[in-house]
Design a protein around this motif. Structure first.
Motif, mmCIF file in Angstrom:
data_model
loop_
_atom_site.group_PDB
_atom_site.id
_atom_site.type_symbol
_atom_site.label_atom_id
_atom_site.label_comp_id
_atom_site.label_asym_id
_atom_site.label_seq_id
_atom_site.Cartn_x
_atom_site.Cartn_y
_atom_site.Cartn_z
ATOM 1 N N GLN A 160 0.826 -1.195 0.000
ATOM 2 C CA GLN A 160 0.000 0.000 0.000
ATOM 3 C C GLN A 160 0.871 1.259 0.000
ATOM 4 O OE1 GLN A 160 -3.437 -0.065 -0.247
ATOM 5 N NE2 GLN A 160 -3.025 -2.249 -0.598
ATOM 6 N N PRO A 161 0.371 2.359 -0.559
ATOM 7 C CA PRO A 161 1.153 3.604 -0.583
ATOM 8 C C PRO A 161 1.473 4.074 0.837
ATOM 9 C CG PRO A 161 -0.746 3.742 -2.047
ATOM 10 C CD PRO A 161 -0.929 2.503 -1.231
ATOM 11 N N PRO A 162 2.584 4.754 1.007
ATOM 12 C CA PRO A 162 2.956 5.223 2.343
ATOM 13 C C PRO A 162 2.095 6.393 2.804
ATOM 14 C CG PRO A 162 4.498 6.070 0.723
ATOM 15 C CD PRO A 162 3.578 5.124 -0.012
ATOM 16 N N MET A 163 1.861 6.460 4.079
ATOM 17 C CA MET A 163 1.245 7.619 4.723
ATOM 18 C C MET A 163 -0.133 7.946 4.164
ATOM 19 S SD MET A 163 4.827 9.787 4.763
ATOM 20 C CE MET A 163 4.303 11.216 5.708
ATOM 21 N N GLY A 164 -0.862 6.900 3.724
ATOM 22 C CA GLY A 164 -2.214 7.116 3.225
ATOM 23 C C GLY A 164 -2.288 7.829 1.891
ATOM 24 N N PRO A 195 -2.489 8.392 -2.242
ATOM 25 C CA PRO A 195 -3.249 7.683 -3.280
ATOM 26 C C PRO A 195 -2.389 6.640 -3.980
ATOM 27 C CG PRO A 195 -2.713 9.915 -3.988
ATOM 28 C CD PRO A 195 -2.337 9.832 -2.549
ATOM 29 N N GLU A 196 -3.048 5.682 -4.618
ATOM 30 C CA GLU A 196 -2.323 4.596 -5.268
ATOM 31 C C GLU A 196 -1.572 5.054 -6.511
ATOM 32 O OE1 GLU A 196 -4.962 1.366 -6.004
ATOM 33 O OE2 GLU A 196 -5.204 0.865 -3.878
ATOM 34 N N SER A 197 -1.930 6.177 -7.041
ATOM 35 C CA SER A 197 -1.235 6.693 -8.212
ATOM 36 C C SER A 197 -1.068 8.200 -8.051
ATOM 37 C CB SER A 197 -2.024 6.379 -9.489
ATOM 38 O OG SER A 197 -1.374 6.922 -10.620
ATOM 39 N N VAL A 234 1.396 18.925 0.015
ATOM 40 C CA VAL A 234 1.014 17.538 -0.295
ATOM 41 C C VAL A 234 0.410 16.910 0.966
ATOM 42 C CG1 VAL A 234 1.868 15.273 -0.976
ATOM 43 C CG2 VAL A 234 2.798 17.336 -2.050
ATOM 44 N N PRO A 235 -0.860 16.516 0.938
ATOM 45 C CA PRO A 235 -1.554 16.089 2.163
ATOM 46 C C PRO A 235 -0.881 14.958 2.953
ATOM 47 C CG PRO A 235 -3.136 16.478 0.416
ATOM 48 C CD PRO A 235 -1.773 16.566 -0.219
ATOM 49 N N PRO A 236 -0.375 13.884 2.327
ATOM 50 C CA PRO A 236 0.170 12.794 3.150
ATOM 51 C C PRO A 236 1.332 13.206 4.046
ATOM 52 C CG PRO A 236 -0.151 12.084 0.878
ATOM 53 C CD PRO A 236 -0.326 13.555 0.895
ATOM 54 N N VAL A 237 1.996 14.303 3.717
ATOM 55 C CA VAL A 237 3.204 14.681 4.447
ATOM 56 C C VAL A 237 2.898 15.676 5.564
ATOM 57 C CG1 VAL A 237 5.639 15.336 4.102
ATOM 58 C CG2 VAL A 237 4.331 14.443 2.194
ATOM 59 N N TYR A 281 7.463 1.929 -2.527
ATOM 60 C CA TYR A 281 6.132 1.321 -2.662
ATOM 61 C C TYR A 281 5.897 0.864 -4.098
ATOM 62 C CZ TYR A 281 1.329 1.855 -4.335
ATOM 63 O OH TYR A 281 0.148 1.689 -5.021
ATOM 64 N N ARG A 282 6.252 1.704 -5.075
ATOM 65 C CA ARG A 282 6.028 1.338 -6.471
ATOM 66 C C ARG A 282 6.875 0.132 -6.865
ATOM 67 N NH1 ARG A 282 5.761 7.155 -9.596
ATOM 68 N NH2 ARG A 282 7.943 7.238 -8.952
ATOM 69 N N ALA A 283 8.096 0.061 -6.335
ATOM 70 C CA ALA A 283 8.951 -1.095 -6.625
ATOM 71 C C ALA A 283 8.366 -2.356 -5.977
ATOM 72 C CB ALA A 283 10.368 -0.847 -6.123
ATOM 73 N N ASP A 284 7.912 -2.243 -4.733
ATOM 74 C CA ASP A 284 7.319 -3.390 -4.041
ATOM 75 C C ASP A 284 6.041 -3.844 -4.732
ATOM 76 O OD1 ASP A 284 9.372 -3.203 -2.206
ATOM 77 O OD2 ASP A 284 8.171 -2.172 -0.678
#
Length: 229
Positions: free
Chosen positions: A43-47, A49-51, A149-152, A200-203
């Motif tokens: 899953q993407p870090p810190m909530g 979005p997936e893209s 950027v919201p997740p940060v 995350y993208r690599a995983d």
């Protein structure tokens, strides 16, 4: 094997042998399909979005952002912009020192900020002519968006708390000397996030390559599949 006993067995025994030979034992049922344990999809870090688009890593291993390769004056103004975003967005009670620190920052460094503002206006007008101010505003919008950027938000606000404390020790006339390290510190949470997003993208790519083609059946579907065999 049954034929070897036909010549020598009595009739009654022969009947039993023939009956046993006629009733062959059914083959054993096939083993159930192996259970594939699929780990959760990354899953993407810190909530996040997936893209999403993030600044790319340059060939030299340094990520290029809106704060890269800018003049001293632009560094000061980008630092001011970042601190401004923090003052507007970090509104929870625990972050109260940020707004107070920002107000004090504007008061103490008023002359330095005015000088930098004028210098940047001249630079953009010299580079773009009549559209210089519009180009500067467009670039500055990118800077504000970068720091919003919201997740940060949480780690950004924590960094801004440290900045507010450090700025209290920076006297008037010394802002240009502090701004590069201040900008690096307040940008660091975003760099950490971008690195985590790259991971995350690599995983995710590795997970899809290994498990993406596996059809996961519900429990009742698995039971039906085994019964059908």
């Amino acid at each position: 094997m049954c034929k070897r006993f036909w010549k020598f067995a009595p009739a009654a025994v022969l009947i039993s042998i023939l009956a046993a030979c006629a009733q062959k034992a059914p083959p054993p049922p096939p083993p159930p399909p192996p259970v594939v344990v699929i780990p959760p999809q990354p899953q993407p870090p810190m909530g996040a979005p997936e893209s999403m688009r993030i600044p790319e890593m340059a060939d030299n291993g340094v990520r290029t952002t809106v704060n890269s390769n800018v003049s001293t004056a632009q560094t000061v103004w980008n630092f001011r912009s970042a601190f401004n975003v923090a003052a507007l967005n970090c509104v929870e009670p625990e972050y109260e020192p940020i707004l107070a620190g920002y107000k004090q920052f504007l008061k103490v460094h008023d002359k330095s900020l005015d000088r930098v503002d004028d210098e940047l206006d001249k630079n953009f007008k010299g580079a773009f002519g009549k559209t210089g101010i519009r180009e500067r505003e467009t670039y500055q919008t990118q800077v504000y968006n970068f720091f919003a950027v919201p997740p940060v938000k949480t780690t950004f606000c924590e960094a801004a708390m440290q900045i507010a404390a450090e700025l209290a020790q920076v006297p008037a006339g010394q802002l240009e000397g502090y701004a590069p390290q201040g900008l690096a510190k307040i940008e660091a949470p975003f760099m950490d996030f971008f690195n985590a997003y790259d991971q995350y993208r690599a995983d995710l790519a590795a997970w899809q390559a290994k498990y993406g083609g596996i059809i996961v059946l519900a429990p009742e579907q698995r039971a039906e599949a085994v019964t059908a065999q």
